[in-house]
Each structure stands twice: as C-alpha cells, then as structure tokens.
Write a protein that holds these residues in place. Structure first.
Motif, PDB file in Angstrom:
ATOM      1  N   ARG A  23      -5.528 -13.607   7.536  1.00  0.00           N
ATOM      2  CA  ARG A  23      -4.822 -13.622   8.818  1.00  0.00           C
ATOM      3  C   ARG A  23      -5.017 -14.956   9.541  1.00  0.00           C
ATOM      4  O   ARG A  23      -4.120 -15.427  10.234  1.00  0.00           O
ATOM      5  N   LYS A  24      -6.195 -15.540   9.365  1.00  0.00           N
ATOM      6  CA  LYS A  24      -6.445 -16.847   9.975  1.00  0.00           C
ATOM      7  C   LYS A  24      -5.479 -17.899   9.421  1.00  0.00           C
ATOM      8  O   LYS A  24      -5.098 -18.847  10.124  1.00  0.00           O
ATOM      9  N   GLU A  25      -5.062 -17.710   8.166  1.00  0.00           N
ATOM     10  CA  GLU A  25      -4.111 -18.627   7.544  1.00  0.00           C
ATOM     11  C   GLU A  25      -2.659 -18.276   7.883  1.00  0.00           C
ATOM     12  O   GLU A  25      -1.740 -18.937   7.410  1.00  0.00           O
ATOM     13  N   GLY A  26      -2.484 -17.226   8.677  1.00  0.00           N
ATOM     14  CA  GLY A  26      -1.141 -16.884   9.131  1.00  0.00           C
ATOM     15  C   GLY A  26      -0.434 -15.805   8.345  1.00  0.00           C
ATOM     16  O   GLY A  26       0.745 -15.521   8.594  1.00  0.00           O
ATOM     17  N   TYR A  27      -1.125 -15.183   7.388  1.00  0.00           N
ATOM     18  CA  TYR A  27      -0.494 -14.134   6.597  1.00  0.00           C
ATOM     19  C   TYR A  27      -0.557 -12.790   7.316  1.00  0.00           C
ATOM     20  O   TYR A  27      -1.527 -12.495   8.028  1.00  0.00           O
ATOM     21  N   GLU A  28       0.454 -11.984   7.103  1.00  0.00           N
ATOM     22  CA  GLU A  28       0.417 -10.588   7.548  1.00  0.00           C
ATOM     23  C   GLU A  28      -0.292  -9.791   6.463  1.00  0.00           C
ATOM     24  O   GLU A  28       0.030  -9.926   5.277  1.00  0.00           O
ATOM     25  N   VAL A  29      -1.268  -8.961   6.846  1.00  0.00           N
ATOM     26  CA  VAL A  29      -2.072  -8.233   5.863  1.00  0.00           C
ATOM     27  C   VAL A  29      -2.034  -6.729   6.151  1.00  0.00           C
ATOM     28  O   VAL A  29      -2.231  -6.304   7.290  1.00  0.00           O
ATOM     29  N   THR A  30      -1.776  -5.942   5.099  1.00  0.00           N
ATOM     30  CA  THR A  30      -1.905  -4.493   5.179  1.00  0.00           C
ATOM     31  C   THR A  30      -3.043  -4.084   4.256  1.00  0.00           C
ATOM     32  O   THR A  30      -3.038  -4.421   3.067  1.00  0.00           O
ATOM     33  N   ILE A  31      -4.038  -3.370   4.821  1.00  0.00           N
ATOM     34  CA  ILE A  31      -5.229  -2.984   4.059  1.00  0.00           C
ATOM     35  C   ILE A  31      -5.103  -1.530   3.610  1.00  0.00           C
ATOM     36  O   ILE A  31      -4.763  -0.656   4.404  1.00  0.00           O
ATOM     37  N   MET A  32      -5.400  -1.279   2.333  1.00  0.00           N
ATOM     38  CA  MET A  32      -5.419   0.076   1.786  1.00  0.00           C
ATOM     39  C   MET A  32      -6.667   0.251   0.936  1.00  0.00           C
ATOM     40  O   MET A  32      -7.110  -0.704   0.284  1.00  0.00           O
ATOM     41  N   ASP A  33      -7.216   1.455   0.930  1.00  0.00           N
ATOM     42  CA  ASP A  33      -8.441   1.687   0.166  1.00  0.00           C
ATOM     43  C   ASP A  33      -8.189   2.458  -1.129  1.00  0.00           C
ATOM     44  O   ASP A  33      -9.123   2.904  -1.786  1.00  0.00           O
ATOM     45  N   SER A  34      -6.924   2.644  -1.510  1.00  0.00           N
ATOM     46  CA  SER A  34      -6.611   3.313  -2.763  1.00  0.00           C
ATOM     47  C   SER A  34      -5.267   2.829  -3.283  1.00  0.00           C
ATOM     48  O   SER A  34      -4.410   2.357  -2.518  1.00  0.00           O
ATOM     49  N   ALA A  35      -5.085   2.958  -4.606  1.00  0.00           N
ATOM     50  CA  ALA A  35      -3.811   2.571  -5.212  1.00  0.00           C
ATOM     51  C   ALA A  35      -2.687   3.491  -4.761  1.00  0.00           C
ATOM     52  O   ALA A  35      -1.535   3.070  -4.650  1.00  0.00           O
ATOM     53  N   GLU A  36      -3.030   4.753  -4.497  1.00  0.00           N
ATOM     54  CA  GLU A  36      -2.006   5.693  -4.029  1.00  0.00           C
ATOM     55  C   GLU A  36      -1.412   5.236  -2.698  1.00  0.00           C
ATOM     56  O   GLU A  36      -0.186   5.292  -2.488  1.00  0.00           O
ATOM     57  N   LYS A  37      -2.261   4.758  -1.794  1.00  0.00           N
ATOM     58  CA  LYS A  37      -1.761   4.231  -0.522  1.00  0.00           C
ATOM     59  C   LYS A  37      -0.983   2.945  -0.746  1.00  0.00           C
ATOM     60  O   LYS A  37      -0.014   2.663  -0.032  1.00  0.00           O
ATOM     61  N   GLY A  38      -1.418   2.159  -1.739  1.00  0.00           N
ATOM     62  CA  GLY A  38      -0.678   0.949  -2.075  1.00  0.00           C
ATOM     63  C   GLY A  38       0.727   1.274  -2.544  1.00  0.00           C
ATOM     64  O   GLY A  38       1.689   0.578  -2.193  1.00  0.00           O
ATOM     65  N   TRP A  39       0.862   2.339  -3.336  1.00  0.00           N
ATOM     66  CA  TRP A  39       2.183   2.729  -3.827  1.00  0.00           C
ATOM     67  C   TRP A  39       3.086   3.189  -2.679  1.00  0.00           C
ATOM     68  O   TRP A  39       4.283   2.921  -2.671  1.00  0.00           O
ATOM     69  N   GLU A  40       2.512   3.876  -1.705  1.00  0.00           N
ATOM     70  CA  GLU A  40       3.288   4.272  -0.526  1.00  0.00           C
ATOM     71  C   GLU A  40       3.808   3.036   0.209  1.00  0.00           C
ATOM     72  O   GLU A  40       4.964   3.001   0.650  1.00  0.00           O
ATOM     73  N   LEU A  41       2.948   2.024   0.332  1.00  0.00           N
ATOM     74  CA  LEU A  41       3.383   0.784   0.978  1.00  0.00           C
ATOM     75  C   LEU A  41       4.502   0.140   0.178  1.00  0.00           C
ATOM     76  O   LEU A  41       5.486  -0.348   0.748  1.00  0.00           O
ATOM     77  N   TRP A  42       4.359   0.132  -1.147  1.00  0.00           N
ATOM     78  CA  TRP A  42       5.378  -0.485  -1.997  1.00  0.00           C
ATOM     79  C   TRP A  42       6.750   0.163  -1.778  1.00  0.00           C
ATOM     80  O   TRP A  42       7.773  -0.504  -1.753  1.00  0.00           O
ATOM     81  N   GLU A  43       6.757   1.468  -1.608  1.00  0.00           N
ATOM     82  CA  GLU A  43       8.023   2.178  -1.459  1.00  0.00           C
ATOM     83  C   GLU A  43       8.625   2.007  -0.068  1.00  0.00           C
ATOM     84  O   GLU A  43       9.844   2.141   0.093  1.00  0.00           O
ATOM     85  N   ASN A  44       7.801   1.743   0.916  1.00  0.00           N
ATOM     86  CA  ASN A  44       8.306   1.690   2.296  1.00  0.00           C
ATOM     87  C   ASN A  44       8.403   0.278   2.873  1.00  0.00           C
ATOM     88  O   ASN A  44       9.319  -0.021   3.635  1.00  0.00           O
ATOM     89  N   ASN A  45       7.450  -0.575   2.531  1.00  0.00           N
ATOM     90  CA  ASN A  45       7.441  -1.935   3.084  1.00  0.00           C
ATOM     91  C   ASN A  45       6.769  -2.869   2.084  1.00  0.00           C
ATOM     92  O   ASN A  45       5.649  -3.336   2.296  1.00  0.00           O
ATOM     93  N   PRO A  46       7.439  -3.147   0.945  1.00  0.00           N
ATOM     94  CA  PRO A  46       6.783  -3.886  -0.138  1.00  0.00           C
ATOM     95  C   PRO A  46       6.316  -5.267   0.280  1.00  0.00           C
ATOM     96  O   PRO A  46       7.077  -6.023   0.894  1.00  0.00           O
ATOM     97  N   PRO A  47       5.062  -5.606  -0.004  1.00  0.00           N
ATOM     98  CA  PRO A  47       4.534  -6.926   0.365  1.00  0.00           C
ATOM     99  C   PRO A  47       5.045  -8.016  -0.566  1.00  0.00           C
ATOM    100  O   PRO A  47       5.617  -7.749  -1.623  1.00  0.00           O
TER     101      PRO A  47
END
Length: 228
Positions: A23-47
C-alpha cells in the motif's frame, strides 16, 4: 486507478507487513486467509496480480494457482516456506510467474511485484477483454480453442454440446424455443423431432452438474445468469 493485488496468506503478521509495504507503494490490496476466499474475490473483483502462499487451510495454493491459470494469465507470485527445488518447479509449472521463499525481505517482494507488472501488463491482455473469451457466471468458453470450463474444471464436449452452450452463453437469460434451437444448432435442413433438443440438454446437465440450464415449461430452455 491503482493496480489491485490479491494477497492470499493465513499468517496475520505476514499479511500486515506485506500489505503495508504494498500500500505504501500505491497498490490496492485485498487480504484473504484462504484460497476459497481468494476464489470469491476472483469471481467478483479479480485483481491484477496475486501474491499467494502455498500452505493454506482447505484448498492449497497449488490448486488455487491451477484454477486461476485455467481462466487467466494474471501474474502470480508464490510465497512459501517450502524451499526445496521440487516445490519451486511445481509452483512454476502450475502457472506461477515467480517464487519467493520465506523468510523474505518485503523490499525484495516489492521489487519483484514492480518487475512483474512491468513485464506482463504491456504484453498480457486480461482474458476478460479477449474477444474469444465468453464468461457467464461459472461457465467459461474459449471460442478459438472450443474449450469449455465450468466451476474451474474443463469438460470434453461434443460439437452439438459446444454449439448449444455457446448459443445460450451468448444470450444469457433469453428463452429459446425448441424450434429455434433446432434451427440454430441443427440447421434448416434437419427433419428430426425436437426431442433432440431435450436429449442434448439432458446430456449437458448430466455432464456438468449444477449448470443453470433452465427449462421454460411448454416452450424451451435458457441459461440463467445471476444479476449483478
């Protein structure tokens, strides 16, 4: 708009340190603690990039990396405590673009993120924008390759199955009559029964469990697309 990075890591300390540097470098970051949550992000707001741990609860990072690669060329940096050569090779063979062994310097990660963005963004076009890629919820079709994926898994399909899925996928939520489907899939010179449509739909449903092919009673069929 800042580049969006998905960080999949179950260690809270690493989450905090890595996300703070990104974030200090200016990136938007979404944190997830599991691959399942990562897949939900991929389907809704892919990084635009993934920073992915391997040792995760539930689905591990290798499987998640493979699923993402089935759908996109998005850059993936793997971070892992596994430092054996075979682990690095496996991670790269499954689609990782870079592999960083824990413990690592956050500054080194930032350097690799910048280098990977610089190398990939001009040349790797997101498949969401590719003309040959059609995605309807969990159904993914690559037109040029005539490949079908559903819920991240590739399926072998016949020519008629492919043609039916492509037609319905290009017109989500539209109801087609059996007569329309016969004409569009089998052609004007087909003289058989419209039961051929029912049989084809039945085969697709049997092959791809849970695919939202809906019967419009007394009329025909449609592929349901959930409203955004």
């Amino acid at each position: 708009m800042n580049n969006h990075i998905g960080l999949v890591e179950d260690d809270v300390n690493i989450q905090n340190i890595v996300s703070a540097y990104l974030r200090k470098e200016g990136y938007e970051v979404t944190i997830m603690d599991s691959a399942e949550k990562g897949w939900e992000l991929w389907e809704n707001n892919p990084p635009d990039m993934w920073v992915l741990d391997i040792m995760l609860p539930g689905m591990d990072g290798y499987e998640f990396c493979k699923k993402i690669r089935n759908e996109s060329d998005v850059p993936i940096i793997i971070i892992s405590a596994k430092d054996e050569e075979i682990d690095k090779i496996l991670g790269l063979e499954l689609g990782g673009d870079d592999y960083l062994t824990k413990p690592f310097s956050p500054r080194e990660l930032i350097a690799r993120v910048k280098r990977l963005f610089k190398r990939t963004l001009p040349s790797k076009k997101p498949r969401e924008l590719d003309e040959d890629r059609l995605k309807v919820d969990h159904l993914l079709i690559y037109k040029n390759d005539r490949r079908i994926f559903f819920e991240g898994k590739e399926y072998e399909v016949t020519t008629k199955e492919y043609d039916m899925l492509l037609l319905l996928g290009e017109n989500p939520n539209r109801a087609f009559s059996r007569e329309e489907l016969l004409m569009k899939i089998w052609g004007n010179d087909y003289f058989g029964s419209d039961r051929a449509v029912d049989d084809l739909i039945k085969r697709i449903r049997k092959k791809m469990d849970n695919i939202p092919l809906e019967t419009v009673w007394g009329f025909g069929y449609r592929l349901r697309k959930d409203e955004d």
